[in-house]
Scaffold this active site. Structure first.
Site, PDB file in Angstrom:
ATOM      1  N   HIS A 267      59.853  44.760  28.025  1.00 52.99           N
ATOM      2  CA  HIS A 267      60.332  43.458  27.516  1.00 52.99           C
ATOM      3  C   HIS A 267      59.988  43.235  26.038  1.00 52.99           C
ATOM      4  O   HIS A 267      60.279  42.185  25.498  1.00 52.99           O
ATOM      5  CB  HIS A 267      59.716  42.347  28.373  1.00 52.99           C
ATOM      6  CG  HIS A 267      60.317  40.990  28.130  1.00 52.99           C
ATOM      7  ND1 HIS A 267      61.669  40.742  28.181  1.00 52.99           N
ATOM      8  CD2 HIS A 267      59.745  39.792  27.836  1.00 52.99           C
ATOM      9  CE1 HIS A 267      61.903  39.476  27.928  1.00 52.99           C
ATOM     10  NE2 HIS A 267      60.753  38.863  27.711  1.00 52.99           N
TER      11      HIS A 267
HETATM   12  O1  LIG Z   1      62.164  33.152  31.427  1.00 53.85           O
HETATM   13  C1  LIG Z   1      62.781  33.600  30.450  1.00 53.85           C
HETATM   14  O2  LIG Z   1      64.010  33.709  30.425  1.00 53.85           O
HETATM   15  C2  LIG Z   1      62.020  33.988  29.245  1.00 53.85           C
HETATM   16  C3  LIG Z   1      60.808  34.549  29.331  1.00 53.85           C
HETATM   17  C4  LIG Z   1      60.052  34.823  28.121  1.00 53.85           C
HETATM   18  O3  LIG Z   1      60.346  34.286  27.071  1.00 53.85           O
HETATM   19  C5  LIG Z   1      58.904  35.675  28.220  1.00 53.85           C
HETATM   20  C6  LIG Z   1      58.337  36.137  27.056  1.00 53.85           C
HETATM   21  C7  LIG Z   1      57.074  36.736  26.971  1.00 53.85           C
HETATM   22  C8  LIG Z   1      56.589  37.124  25.753  1.00 53.85           C
HETATM   23  O4  LIG Z   1      57.382  37.453  24.751  1.00 53.85           O
HETATM   24  C9  LIG Z   1      55.184  37.167  25.448  1.00 53.85           C
HETATM   25  O5  LIG Z   1      54.830  37.560  24.345  1.00 53.85           O
HETATM   26  O6  LIG Z   1      54.393  36.819  26.320  1.00 53.85           O
END
Ligand SMILES: O=C(O)/C=C/C(=O)/C=C/C=C(\O)C(=O)O
Length: 287
Positions: A267
């Site tokens: 991710h």
């Molecule tokens: O639920 C969603 O669509 C988005 C999830 C996020 O934005 C998760 C991101 C996590 C990171 O980038 C982090 O650095 O923890």
């Protein structure tokens, strides 16, 4: 003469943003100088910040002559906390518009990671005249996946970490966050844990927000055709947080877009494949 090293402390700034009923002190890092500005918007993980998400991506853009702004969204890092019971993507877009107004920046390229990608799309829909190009990485719209049950395993662990912010839960999240966990150091875990625990109000407010509205990131799919900005969509093939078919939905809907998929990548493409990611983004922004 060698360029001064860019550090979090030397670039740290605050701006007060008033927009409608919002009155928020927002933290941002202001790096480099240039006629063109790139705004970087971080993801929604606990302890995330512009600096934590993008520390491997700032210098190449600054060296190429861009001003780089990392905005900490309301509810993260040194920005004010908030309970969001509506669309968090739109909340971030409204706050970013306020920040650009405060800084006198008419137009900016926006690079968004995960929630930051959702927020970049919300911004492009609300303020099309303020957008240069878009880079969407592991995000761009909420909505269901054709292939992966939602919430994904990654989002379940992320939400579990918000509810119980322990080092064990942090490690459980991080072990499926990136493809190659060998790159994750104890130092990185500790820094992330410290960031999280420094702002328990952010953690509590995120949980309250989810209770008030479990769908913080709306599905923009039906409106993607309205966005004319040139867009580079980047995804990790093994993303276990926001599934790769969201990237396919984005290129299907965004008329001026292209998609690059990194294999052996989770991710965090901007961190896991930083060198190639930086070259691709620079090429995209300068041609
Ligand atoms: O639920 C969603 O669509 C988005 C999830 C996020 O934005 C998760 C991101 C996590 C990171 O980038 C982090 O650095 O923890």
């Amino acid at each position: 003469m060698t360029a001064p090293t860019i550090t979090e402390a030397s670039t740290s700034q605050f701006a007060r943003i008033n927009a409608g009923e919002l009155d928020l002190l927002i933290h941002y890092n202001d790096c480099g100088q240039g006629d063109e500005t790139v705004v970087m918007l971080h993801g929604s993980g606990p302890g995330a910040s512009g600096w934590a998400n993008f520390n491997r991506n700032i210098e190449p853009l600054v060296a190429a002559g861009f001003r780089v702004i990392l905005m900490d969204c309301p509810g993260w890092s040194k920005s004010d906390s908030i309970v969001c019971d509506g669309s968090r993507s739109d909340l971030n877009a409204i706050v970013l518009k306020g920040l650009l107004d405060a800084l006198g920046i008419e137009k900016a390229h926006i690079l968004g990671n995960s929630m930051g990608g959702h927020s970049a799309v919300a911004f492009a829909l609300r303020y099309p005249q303020r957008v240069g190009k878009l880079v969407l990485m592991g995000g761009g719209t909420g909505g269901a996946s054709l292939f992966t049950p939602m919430p994904t395993e990654g989002i379940k662990r992320l939400q579990g970490l918000y509810r119980e912010p322990t080092i064990e839960n942090l490690k459980a999240m991080m072990e499926i966050f990136v493809f190659d966990t060998g790159d994750l150091t104890e130092e990185l875990f500790q820094a992330r844990l410290d960031n999280m625990l420094a702002r328990r109000d952010h953690l509590e407010n995120f949980v309250k927000s989810l209770q008030a509205n479990p769908k913080q990131f709306p599905d923009f799919s039906p409106r993607l055709g309205e966005i004319n900005a040139e867009t580079l969509v980047i995804w990790g093939r093994q993303d276990r947080f926001v599934p790769m078919d969201t990237g396919l939905r984005l290129v299907a809907g965004l008329p001026n877009s292209e998609l690059h998929v990194f294999n052996r990548c989770g991710h965090w493409a901007q961190w896991e494949h930083a060198d190639k990611f930086n070259r691709m983004v620079l090429d995209f922004l300068t041609h």
